[in-house]
Design an enzyme around this catalytic site. Structure first.
Site, PDB file in Angstrom:
ATOM      1  N   CYS A  58       4.307  -9.077  -4.117  1.00 51.69           N
ATOM      2  CA  CYS A  58       4.703  -7.667  -4.288  1.00 51.69           C
ATOM      3  C   CYS A  58       6.186  -7.533  -3.916  1.00 51.69           C
ATOM      4  CB  CYS A  58       3.847  -6.777  -3.391  1.00 51.69           C
ATOM      5  SG  CYS A  58       2.086  -7.159  -3.517  1.00 51.69           S
ATOM      6  N   CYS A  98      -5.777   3.957  10.502  1.00 50.74           N
ATOM      7  CA  CYS A  98      -5.810   3.037   9.360  1.00 50.74           C
ATOM      8  C   CYS A  98      -5.301   1.659   9.755  1.00 50.74           C
ATOM      9  CB  CYS A  98      -4.960   3.619   8.230  1.00 50.74           C
ATOM     10  SG  CYS A  98      -4.957   2.565   6.785  1.00 50.74           S
ATOM     11  N   ARG A 262      -0.623  12.614   0.682  1.00 49.66           N
ATOM     12  CA  ARG A 262       0.056  12.159   1.907  1.00 49.66           C
ATOM     13  C   ARG A 262       1.523  11.844   1.673  1.00 49.66           C
ATOM     14  NH1 ARG A 262      -3.291   8.183   3.468  1.00 49.66           N
ATOM     15  NH2 ARG A 262      -4.628   9.869   4.154  1.00 49.66           N
TER      16      ARG A 262
HETATM   17  C1  DTB Z   1       0.344   3.689   2.136  1.00 49.80           C
HETATM   18  O1  DTB Z   1       0.276   4.208   1.018  1.00 49.80           O
HETATM   19  N1  DTB Z   1       1.452   3.563   2.845  1.00 49.80           N
HETATM   20  C2  DTB Z   1       1.202   2.866   4.082  1.00 49.80           C
HETATM   21  C3  DTB Z   1      -0.336   2.677   4.051  1.00 49.80           C
HETATM   22  N2  DTB Z   1      -0.697   3.185   2.771  1.00 49.80           N
HETATM   23  C4  DTB Z   1      -0.935   1.365   4.309  1.00 49.80           C
HETATM   24  C5  DTB Z   1       1.990   1.618   4.220  1.00 49.80           C
HETATM   25  C6  DTB Z   1       3.482   1.844   4.104  1.00 49.80           C
HETATM   26  C7  DTB Z   1       4.139   0.561   4.441  1.00 49.80           C
HETATM   27  C8  DTB Z   1       5.630   0.663   4.489  1.00 49.80           C
HETATM   28  C9  DTB Z   1       6.250  -0.639   4.774  1.00 49.80           C
HETATM   29  C10 DTB Z   1       5.919  -1.221   6.107  1.00 49.80           C
HETATM   30  O2  DTB Z   1       5.963  -0.507   7.143  1.00 49.80           O
HETATM   31  O3  DTB Z   1       5.669  -2.430   6.176  1.00 49.80           O
HETATM   32 FE1  SF4 Z   2       1.373  -7.245  -1.418  1.00 55.20          FE
HETATM   33 FE2  SF4 Z   2      -0.194  -6.194   0.514  1.00 55.20          FE
HETATM   34 FE3  SF4 Z   2       0.538  -8.752   0.612  1.00 55.20          FE
HETATM   35 FE4  SF4 Z   2       2.363  -6.879   1.006  1.00 55.20          FE
HETATM   36  S1  SF4 Z   2       0.630  -7.293   2.317  1.00 55.20           S
HETATM   37  S2  SF4 Z   2       2.597  -8.743  -0.243  1.00 55.20           S
HETATM   38  S3  SF4 Z   2       1.629  -5.265  -0.371  1.00 55.20           S
HETATM   39  S4  SF4 Z   2      -0.742  -7.805  -0.947  1.00 55.20           S
END
Ligand code: DTB
Ligand code: SF4
Ligand code: SAM
Length: 332
Positions: A58, A98, A262
């Site tokens: 990603c 979460c 959100r």
């Molecule tokens: C979502 O939509 N945003 C949150 C949660 N779901 C898991 C995560 C945001 C992560 C931003 C990058 C980080 O802090 O690593």
């Molecule tokens: Fe992708 Fe989730 Fe892995 Fe990040 S933690 S590289 S968003 S699969």
């Protein structure tokens, strides 16, 4: 009451998204107050229970093993540490907790058993428990449900067309299949996306179209602004403007009237006035706590002040959720 539709056309959504901003905010605000208490905001806390070393690619994510970022790879956190963090979050006013893991998918191993214990423990504290652990089978979703999981986060991130520009190690269909498995287990669905990935407005509309035409709308729709992280392919992406966040939020609110929308990643760069416009346009949930998963989020004090200034009150847990089994263990 607003009609709930699952047959939106892309053109209808595009028309809403592109309407004059004042009208869009007004319409978002109107739908919002027909379906929710406009002074109420859900406060959720995130915890990364397994950080870094993820095999996926990603291109926004600091936790992908293949990019050289400052994120240090960690093993799954001990259950007691997670439960302590959940209790702290509850004491600070959060009603949803979460837990995120940098996994491609859940495997049936000891780590998953430990996550099931964490879910059980947080549920027993009387909080809505949410997990985001990557891809899930139907059986794994059922195990999470049996442990007391309330919601599962699995974002579409962008449109189907733009998806392969951002991620090559899985498909859009993989994503949809996991969401389906979560639904089948009767777990509340949390699914949204990120703006600022270099997508077009058409891609944003496409993603909203997919979400709004699901047989049942996701109960939560996170709208994230990309947090560009050094070392990731998207490190130099330009910051999205607050107006783009507002357009996404208002459009999501109008087409998915009952969902919790959100205002997720990106708040750290927004002032109270900008966030107020997002709440007015229809956002009614935030992540609190000074860290998201690995990147910064506004300090607790700052959010407390914002709630006071905007006369917002935190939403109680399990509101509108009569169907969900929940046993609260009395606290001594
Ligand atoms: C979502 O939509 N945003 C949150 C949660 N779901 C898991 C995560 C945001 C992560 C931003 C990058 C980080 O802090 O690593
Ligand atoms: Fe992708 Fe989730 Fe892995 Fe990040 S933690 S590289 S968003 S699969
Ligand atoms: N590994 C699991 C997965 O990808 O589903 C769960 C954790 S993953 C970090 C959860 C979500 O965080 C992603 O789907 C993405 O929407 C969001 N995210 C990750 N990095 C981000 C960033 N730099 N900016 C904004 N959102 C981000």
């Amino acid at each position: 009451m607003t009609e709930i539709r699952n047959n939106w056309t892309r053109e209808e959504i595009a028309k809403i998204y592109n309407s004059p901003i004042m009208e869009l905010i007004y319409r978002g605000a109107s739908v919002h107050r027909q379906n929710h208490d406009p002074n109420e905001v859900q406060v959720c806390t995130l915890l990364s229970v397994k950080t870094g070393g993820c095999p996926e690619d990603c291109s926004y994510c600091p936790q992908a093993a293949r990019y050289h970022t400052d994120v240090k790879v960690e093993k799954l956190l001990p259950t007691e540490e997670v439960l302590k963090a959940a209790l702290n979050a509850k004491e600070a006013g959060s009603t949803r907790f979460c837990m995120g893991a940098a996994w491609r998918e859940v495997r049936n191993n000891r780590d998953f058993d430990r996550v099931l214990d964490m879910v059980k423990g947080v549920n027993e504290m009387g909080m809505e428990v949410c997990c985001t652990l990557g891809m899930l089978t139907e059986e794994q979703a059922q195990k999470l449900k049996d442990a007391g999981l309330y919601a599962y986060n699995h974002n579409l991130d962008t449109s189907e067309e733009h998806y392969e520009e951002i991620i090559s190690t899985r498909t859009y269909d993989d994503r949809l299949e996991t969401i389906d498995n979560v639904r089948k287990a009767n777990i509340s669905v949390c699914s949204g996306g990120i703006i600022g990935l270099g997508e077009s407005e058409n891609d944003r509309i496409g993603m909203l179209h997919t979400l709004a035409n699901m047989t049942e709308h996701p109960e939560s729709v996170p709208v994230n602004a990309l947090v560009p992280v050094e070392g990731t392919p998207l490190e130099d992406q330009e910051r999205v403007s607050v107006w783009e966040m507002i357009r996404m939020i208002a459009t999501a609110r109008i087409i998915m009237p009952k969902a919790m929308v959100r205002l997720s990643a990106g708040r750290v760069r927004m002032n109270t006035e900008e966030q107020a416009l997002c709440f007015l346009a229809g956002a009614n949930s935030i992540f609190a706590g000074d860290k998201l998963l690995t990147t910064p989020n506004p300090e607790e004090d700052l959010d407390k002040k914002m709630f006071q200034t905007l006369n917002l009150k935190p939403r109680e847990s399990f509101k509108n959720a009569p169907a969900v089994k929940f046993e609260q263990i009395p606290q001594h």
